[in-house]
Structure formats: structure tokens, C-alpha cells
Write a protein that holds these residues in place. Structure first.
Motif, PDB file in Angstrom:
ATOM      1  N   LYS A 126       0.829  -1.208   0.000  1.00  0.00           N
ATOM      2  CA  LYS A 126       0.000   0.000   0.000  1.00  0.00           C
ATOM      3  C   LYS A 126       0.865   1.260   0.000  1.00  0.00           C
ATOM      4  O   LYS A 126       0.617   2.206  -0.759  1.00  0.00           O
ATOM      5  N   LYS A 127       1.908   1.264   0.808  1.00  0.00           N
ATOM      6  CA  LYS A 127       2.814   2.413   0.897  1.00  0.00           C
ATOM      7  C   LYS A 127       3.499   2.666  -0.444  1.00  0.00           C
ATOM      8  O   LYS A 127       3.651   3.816  -0.875  1.00  0.00           O
ATOM      9  N   LYS A 130       1.045   4.181  -2.953  1.00  0.00           N
ATOM     10  CA  LYS A 130       0.826   5.601  -2.648  1.00  0.00           C
ATOM     11  C   LYS A 130       2.017   6.447  -3.090  1.00  0.00           C
ATOM     12  O   LYS A 130       1.866   7.567  -3.571  1.00  0.00           O
ATOM     13  N   GLU A 162     -10.332   2.084  -3.191  1.00  0.00           N
ATOM     14  CA  GLU A 162      -9.580   3.312  -2.888  1.00  0.00           C
ATOM     15  C   GLU A 162      -9.234   3.408  -1.403  1.00  0.00           C
ATOM     16  O   GLU A 162      -8.141   3.867  -1.043  1.00  0.00           O
ATOM     17  N   LYS A 163     -10.141   2.950  -0.558  1.00  0.00           N
ATOM     18  CA  LYS A 163      -9.873   2.953   0.884  1.00  0.00           C
ATOM     19  C   LYS A 163      -8.679   2.056   1.207  1.00  0.00           C
ATOM     20  O   LYS A 163      -7.820   2.406   2.020  1.00  0.00           O
ATOM     21  N   HIS A 164      -8.605   0.894   0.550  1.00  0.00           N
ATOM     22  CA  HIS A 164      -7.500  -0.033   0.811  1.00  0.00           C
ATOM     23  C   HIS A 164      -6.189   0.444   0.197  1.00  0.00           C
ATOM     24  O   HIS A 164      -5.122   0.193   0.754  1.00  0.00           O
ATOM     25  N   GLY A 166      -5.455   3.729  -0.389  1.00  0.00           N
ATOM     26  CA  GLY A 166      -5.051   4.976   0.269  1.00  0.00           C
ATOM     27  C   GLY A 166      -4.836   6.100  -0.725  1.00  0.00           C
ATOM     28  O   GLY A 166      -4.233   7.122  -0.393  1.00  0.00           O
ATOM     29  N   ARG A 167      -5.316   5.935  -1.954  1.00  0.00           N
ATOM     30  CA  ARG A 167      -5.258   6.994  -2.967  1.00  0.00           C
ATOM     31  C   ARG A 167      -6.378   6.790  -3.968  1.00  0.00           C
ATOM     32  O   ARG A 167      -6.956   5.714  -4.059  1.00  0.00           O
TER      33      ARG A 167
END
Length: 203
Positions: A126-127, A130, A162-164, A166-167
Motif C-alpha cells: 500500500k505504501k 501511494k 480506494e480505501k484499501h 489509500g489513494r
């Protein structure tokens, strides 16, 4: 394709091949490389993680289910309210590199909670998404699926993705062509419907 044998029930042919090849070669990475050569796969296949974890889903009826193929085939129409892994999974370094170097990151098509989102639960993925300058594209499924997207519109599904991540997604691909009648009727008889495209309301 799935085996009907009780010991293999719920496992796809791809999973069986991976397990067998990993056992023979002693390495999941070597198994992936060997299968890619066997099937003349173009491009590069990189595992998201090599850590041994299981998917865990909590439903709106209070039940908790562990394991991909159990989540994939619920016995009744229930909705996931909480979703995660039963332990820590660290991203395979090459997966993080690939994400950071990509021009496009494509999610889907595939089952929301057993194909797409599990990758985003792995530490570091996820990082990296993003941080990446790549455009992120989500390819929508045509039909809903019990226990995952049944009763959900495309906007609701996109919000979950989008929630998972993070963008925000850069693009969403939606089919506007005809669906073969026989395949469509098979889904309808199982209680599924076309995923309603209501994204136009959002621009």
C-alpha cells in the motif's frame, strides 16, 4: 477449474500446480519461474509475499471465516465488514521495486476480497502504491459475487478499493459491450446481477 476431491476441494488447478512445484523444487520463487517457462508466460511474475498467512473475513452476521477458498464460496448471502490477514506478511522486495518503477498499476478483474484486496494487505504494498507515480487502473468485473460484491454498485466497490489503496484511482475500466446470453443467464440463475455503473454521477 476446481478439483472435486475432498482433500483438494476449493483449490484451483493453479494453486495445486504451485503447491506441487514448490514441494518439488523447495522454493516458491523457483516454482513460479519454472511454471512461467513451462507455459511460455510473457513478462515477469513476482510474488507479493513469501510469508505464510491466511485471509480472515468477519461478516455482518457475526461469523468469522479463515482461508481464501472458504471466503470465496460462502454458503449464504452475507457481507464482509472486516477483512485482514491472520499474521504479518512482508512484501517481497522485487514486488516493491516493480510497483515503484511501473507506469501503470492495474487492479483486476477478479474477486474483490480474494484476488484484489489481499495484495494490498501485505506490509509495504500500500505504501509503495501511494508513493508510486504510476497511474492506477481498476478493471471492474461484469457481475456481482455472493459474499463479496452482491448488492454493491460500482461506486461502492471503487470506494472499497480506494480505501484499501489509500489513494484515488486514475481510471476505472467498465464493460459497455454485450455479454453472451448463456453466461449471463448462468450468473442470474445463481442470484447475481450486472454490477451497476453509477460512477458517472461522480465525474
Amino acid at each position: 477449474f476446481q478439483f472435486a476431491n475432498e482433500n483438494m476441494k476449493g483449490h484451483t488447478l493453479g494453486n495445486i500446480l504451485m503447491i506441487a512445484m514448490s514441494d518439488i523444487l523447495g522454493s516458491e520463487v523457483e516454482a513460479i519461474n519454472t511454471l512461467c517457462n513451462m507455459f511460455s508466460v510473457r513478462g515477469q511474475v513476482i510474488p507479493v509475499t513469501l510469508d505464510d498467512v491466511r485471509l480472515v473475513a468477519e461478516y455482518d452476521d457475526g461469523s468469522v471465516v479463515k482461508g481464501e477458498h472458504y471466503i470465496d464460496e460462502p454458503e449464504k448471502d452475507i457481507n464482509i465488514i472486516k477483512f485482514g490477514l491472520d499474521g504479518t506478511a512482508n512484501a517481497y522486495p522485487q514486488a516493491l521495486e516493480a510497483i515503484l518503477q511501473a507506469d501503470f498499476i492495474i487492479l483486476g478483474p477478479g474477486d474483490l476480497y480474494t484476488t484484489i484486496l489481499p495484495n494490498l494487505l501485505v506490509d509495504g504494498i500500500k505504501k509503495s502504491i501511494k508513493k508510486s507515480k504510476a497511474k492506477v487502473i481498476y478493471i471492474s468485473n461484469l457481475m456481482t459475487k455472493i459474499g463479496q460484491t452482491r448488492h454493491k454498485s460500482l461506486k461502492e466497490i471503487v470506494d472499497i478499493v480506494e480505501k484499501h489503496i489509500g489513494r484515488k484511482l486514475s481510471y476505472v475500466l467498465v464493460n459497455d459491450g454485450r455479454i453472451p446470453k448463456e453466461a449471463y443467464q448462468r450468473y442470474i440463475s445463481d442470484g447475481e446481477n450486472l454490477i451497476q455503473n453509477n460512477l458517472e454521477e461522480e465525474k
